[in-house]
Design a protein around this motif. Structure first.
Motif, PDB file in Angstrom:
ATOM      1  N   VAL A 153      -7.984  -8.909   2.283  1.00  0.00           N
ATOM      2  CA  VAL A 153      -8.912  -8.680   3.399  1.00  0.00           C
ATOM      3  C   VAL A 153      -8.146  -8.254   4.651  1.00  0.00           C
ATOM      4  O   VAL A 153      -8.568  -7.349   5.379  1.00  0.00           O
ATOM      5  N   VAL A 154      -7.004  -8.873   4.892  1.00  0.00           N
ATOM      6  CA  VAL A 154      -6.194  -8.520   6.067  1.00  0.00           C
ATOM      7  C   VAL A 154      -5.676  -7.091   5.930  1.00  0.00           C
ATOM      8  O   VAL A 154      -5.666  -6.333   6.905  1.00  0.00           O
ATOM      9  N   TRP A 155      -5.249  -6.722   4.719  1.00  0.00           N
ATOM     10  CA  TRP A 155      -4.782  -5.347   4.520  1.00  0.00           C
ATOM     11  C   TRP A 155      -5.906  -4.340   4.768  1.00  0.00           C
ATOM     12  O   TRP A 155      -5.677  -3.291   5.376  1.00  0.00           O
ATOM     13  N   VAL A 156      -7.107  -4.644   4.318  1.00  0.00           N
ATOM     14  CA  VAL A 156      -8.238  -3.739   4.545  1.00  0.00           C
ATOM     15  C   VAL A 156      -8.479  -3.576   6.045  1.00  0.00           C
ATOM     16  O   VAL A 156      -8.689  -2.459   6.535  1.00  0.00           O
ATOM     17  N   ILE A 157      -8.443  -4.670   6.774  1.00  0.00           N
ATOM     18  CA  ILE A 157      -8.657  -4.609   8.234  1.00  0.00           C
ATOM     19  C   ILE A 157      -7.559  -3.801   8.912  1.00  0.00           C
ATOM     20  O   ILE A 157      -7.822  -2.978   9.794  1.00  0.00           O
ATOM     21  N   ILE A 158      -6.301  -4.028   8.495  1.00  0.00           N
ATOM     22  CA  ILE A 158      -5.179  -3.282   9.091  1.00  0.00           C
ATOM     23  C   ILE A 158      -5.337  -1.787   8.840  1.00  0.00           C
ATOM     24  O   ILE A 158      -5.155  -0.961   9.746  1.00  0.00           O
ATOM     25  N   VAL A 159      -5.686  -1.412   7.599  1.00  0.00           N
ATOM     26  CA  VAL A 159      -5.842   0.013   7.278  1.00  0.00           C
ATOM     27  C   VAL A 159      -7.008   0.613   8.050  1.00  0.00           C
ATOM     28  O   VAL A 159      -6.941   1.759   8.503  1.00  0.00           O
ATOM     29  N   LEU A 160      -8.087  -0.159   8.243  1.00  0.00           N
ATOM     30  CA  LEU A 160      -9.233   0.362   8.990  1.00  0.00           C
ATOM     31  C   LEU A 160      -8.942   0.501  10.476  1.00  0.00           C
ATOM     32  O   LEU A 160      -9.307   1.511  11.092  1.00  0.00           O
ATOM     33  N   LEU A 161      -8.315  -0.502  11.073  1.00  0.00           N
ATOM     34  CA  LEU A 161      -8.107  -0.483  12.528  1.00  0.00           C
ATOM     35  C   LEU A 161      -6.949   0.403  12.975  1.00  0.00           C
ATOM     36  O   LEU A 161      -6.969   0.935  14.085  1.00  0.00           O
ATOM     37  N   PHE A 162      -5.928   0.528  12.157  1.00  0.00           N
ATOM     38  CA  PHE A 162      -4.759   1.342  12.496  1.00  0.00           C
ATOM     39  C   PHE A 162      -4.563   2.383  11.400  1.00  0.00           C
ATOM     40  O   PHE A 162      -3.722   2.219  10.513  1.00  0.00           O
ATOM     41  N   PRO A 163      -5.335   3.472  11.444  1.00  0.00           N
ATOM     42  CA  PRO A 163      -5.365   4.404  10.324  1.00  0.00           C
ATOM     43  C   PRO A 163      -4.003   4.926   9.868  1.00  0.00           C
ATOM     44  O   PRO A 163      -3.667   4.789   8.702  1.00  0.00           O
TER      45      PRO A 163
ATOM     46  N   GLY B 267      -1.370   1.729   9.587  1.00  0.00           N
ATOM     47  CA  GLY B 267      -1.852   0.823   8.546  1.00  0.00           C
ATOM     48  C   GLY B 267      -1.757   1.442   7.161  1.00  0.00           C
ATOM     49  O   GLY B 267      -1.412   0.760   6.190  1.00  0.00           O
ATOM     50  N   SER B 268      -2.054   2.733   7.051  1.00  0.00           N
ATOM     51  CA  SER B 268      -1.961   3.414   5.755  1.00  0.00           C
ATOM     52  C   SER B 268      -0.524   3.465   5.258  1.00  0.00           C
ATOM     53  O   SER B 268      -0.247   3.195   4.093  1.00  0.00           O
ATOM     54  N   ILE B 269       0.383   3.799   6.157  1.00  0.00           N
ATOM     55  CA  ILE B 269       1.794   3.850   5.774  1.00  0.00           C
ATOM     56  C   ILE B 269       2.298   2.451   5.411  1.00  0.00           C
ATOM     57  O   ILE B 269       3.017   2.275   4.427  1.00  0.00           O
ATOM     58  N   ALA B 270       1.908   1.444   6.194  1.00  0.00           N
ATOM     59  CA  ALA B 270       2.313   0.071   5.893  1.00  0.00           C
ATOM     60  C   ALA B 270       1.781  -0.368   4.535  1.00  0.00           C
ATOM     61  O   ALA B 270       2.483  -1.034   3.760  1.00  0.00           O
ATOM     62  N   TRP B 271       0.534  -0.011   4.220  1.00  0.00           N
ATOM     63  CA  TRP B 271      -0.041  -0.356   2.914  1.00  0.00           C
ATOM     64  C   TRP B 271       0.760   0.295   1.783  1.00  0.00           C
ATOM     65  O   TRP B 271       1.074  -0.332   0.787  1.00  0.00           O
ATOM     66  N   LEU B 272       1.095   1.571   1.954  1.00  0.00           N
ATOM     67  CA  LEU B 272       1.833   2.270   0.912  1.00  0.00           C
ATOM     68  C   LEU B 272       3.236   1.708   0.727  1.00  0.00           C
ATOM     69  O   LEU B 272       3.741   1.640  -0.390  1.00  0.00           O
ATOM     70  N   VAL B 273       3.854   1.288   1.811  1.00  0.00           N
ATOM     71  CA  VAL B 273       5.227   0.799   1.733  1.00  0.00           C
ATOM     72  C   VAL B 273       5.290  -0.662   1.290  1.00  0.00           C
ATOM     73  O   VAL B 273       6.086  -1.020   0.415  1.00  0.00           O
ATOM     74  N   ALA B 274       4.451  -1.507   1.858  1.00  0.00           N
ATOM     75  CA  ALA B 274       4.633  -2.946   1.648  1.00  0.00           C
ATOM     76  C   ALA B 274       3.424  -3.683   1.102  1.00  0.00           C
ATOM     77  O   ALA B 274       3.518  -4.872   0.819  1.00  0.00           O
ATOM     78  N   GLY B 275       2.308  -3.035   0.907  1.00  0.00           N
ATOM     79  CA  GLY B 275       1.094  -3.772   0.585  1.00  0.00           C
ATOM     80  C   GLY B 275       0.805  -4.010  -0.875  1.00  0.00           C
ATOM     81  O   GLY B 275       0.066  -4.923  -1.219  1.00  0.00           O
ATOM     82  N   LYS B 276       1.374  -3.224  -1.758  1.00  0.00           N
ATOM     83  CA  LYS B 276       0.973  -3.291  -3.163  1.00  0.00           C
ATOM     84  C   LYS B 276       2.199  -3.261  -4.057  1.00  0.00           C
ATOM     85  O   LYS B 276       3.166  -2.565  -3.769  1.00  0.00           O
ATOM     86  N   GLN B 277       2.132  -4.024  -5.157  1.00  0.00           N
ATOM     87  CA  GLN B 277       3.198  -3.961  -6.142  1.00  0.00           C
ATOM     88  C   GLN B 277       3.066  -2.650  -6.882  1.00  0.00           C
ATOM     89  O   GLN B 277       2.029  -2.355  -7.470  1.00  0.00           O
ATOM     90  N   ARG B 278       4.096  -1.850  -6.865  1.00  0.00           N
ATOM     91  CA  ARG B 278       4.031  -0.522  -7.479  1.00  0.00           C
ATOM     92  C   ARG B 278       4.698  -0.479  -8.855  1.00  0.00           C
ATOM     93  O   ARG B 278       4.511   0.452  -9.593  1.00  0.00           O
ATOM     94  N   ALA B 279       5.481  -1.484  -9.223  1.00  0.00           N
ATOM     95  CA  ALA B 279       6.191  -1.472 -10.499  1.00  0.00           C
ATOM     96  C   ALA B 279       5.207  -1.717 -11.638  1.00  0.00           C
ATOM     97  O   ALA B 279       4.270  -2.479 -11.509  1.00  0.00           O
ATOM     98  N   VAL B 280       5.458  -1.078 -12.765  1.00  0.00           N
ATOM     99  CA  VAL B 280       4.628  -1.259 -13.948  1.00  0.00           C
ATOM    100  C   VAL B 280       5.055  -2.560 -14.611  1.00  0.00           C
ATOM    101  O   VAL B 280       6.213  -2.752 -14.939  1.00  0.00           O
ATOM    102  N   ARG B 281       4.085  -3.462 -14.785  1.00  0.00           N
ATOM    103  CA  ARG B 281       4.374  -4.730 -15.449  1.00  0.00           C
ATOM    104  C   ARG B 281       3.837  -4.663 -16.866  1.00  0.00           C
ATOM    105  O   ARG B 281       2.701  -4.272 -17.084  1.00  0.00           O
ATOM    106  N   THR B 282       4.649  -5.090 -17.825  1.00  0.00           N
ATOM    107  CA  THR B 282       4.195  -5.136 -19.203  1.00  0.00           C
ATOM    108  C   THR B 282       4.327  -6.550 -19.708  1.00  0.00           C
ATOM    109  O   THR B 282       5.287  -7.240 -19.423  1.00  0.00           O
ATOM    110  N   ALA B 283       3.353  -6.979 -20.472  1.00  0.00           N
ATOM    111  CA  ALA B 283       3.386  -8.305 -21.078  1.00  0.00           C
ATOM    112  C   ALA B 283       4.194  -8.228 -22.361  1.00  0.00           C
ATOM    113  O   ALA B 283       4.365  -7.156 -22.929  1.00  0.00           O
TER     114      ALA B 283
END
Length: 134
Positions: A35-45, A48-64
């Motif tokens: 929810v905080v990430w959504v607010i950051i991306v909305l308020l600081f386009p 916030g978008s660059i921050a989301w791309l850099v630090a907001g999401k795990q980008r590595a492929v995880r396999t079980a």
């Protein structure tokens, strides 16, 4: 033309980051609640978008582990390039289909045998009644 690009590219980045943030599962979000990430991306386009791309999401492929179950469900075999294997190419899936098919055939044979037995019982009861009448 340059003015259009300076407006369209950040807008496209913002829309893409916003949609990516909304559709990302909660367990893949890093550092802050979703929810905080959504607010950051909305308020600081832009920031916030660059921050989301850099630090907001795990980008590595995880396999079980193969044949095991991960947090999100059963593990699927993967091709060499990392993509999931299609069900009709997965030998474990095909074996499970054969197993279920055999189980269903056995159940059908039991039902047919039960039906024949019941029909014979009914015929046996009906035949003596007809003989008594004649």
């Amino acid at each position: 033309m340059l003015r259009i690009l300076t407006f369209v590219l950040p807008l496209a980045l913002w829309v893409w980051a916003f949609i990516d943030c909304l559709t990302t599962p909660e367990e893949e979000v890093k550092h802050l609640p979703k929810v905080v990430w959504v607010i950051i991306v909305l308020l600081f386009p832009l920031v916030g978008s660059i921050a989301w791309l850099v630090a907001g999401k795990q980008r590595a492929v995880r396999t079980a582990p193969a044949g095991g179950h991960g947090a999100s469900g059963p593990a699927y075999d993967r091709r060499r390039d990392g993509r999931p294997l299609a069900p009709d190419d997965n030998p474990e899936f095909l074996a499970s289909l054969k197993k279920h098919n055999n189980e269903h055939e056995d159940m059908l044979k039991q039902w047919e045998a039960d039906l024949r037995r019941r029909e014979n019982e009914l015929r046996g009861k009906e035949d003596p009644d007809e003989e008594r009448r004649s």
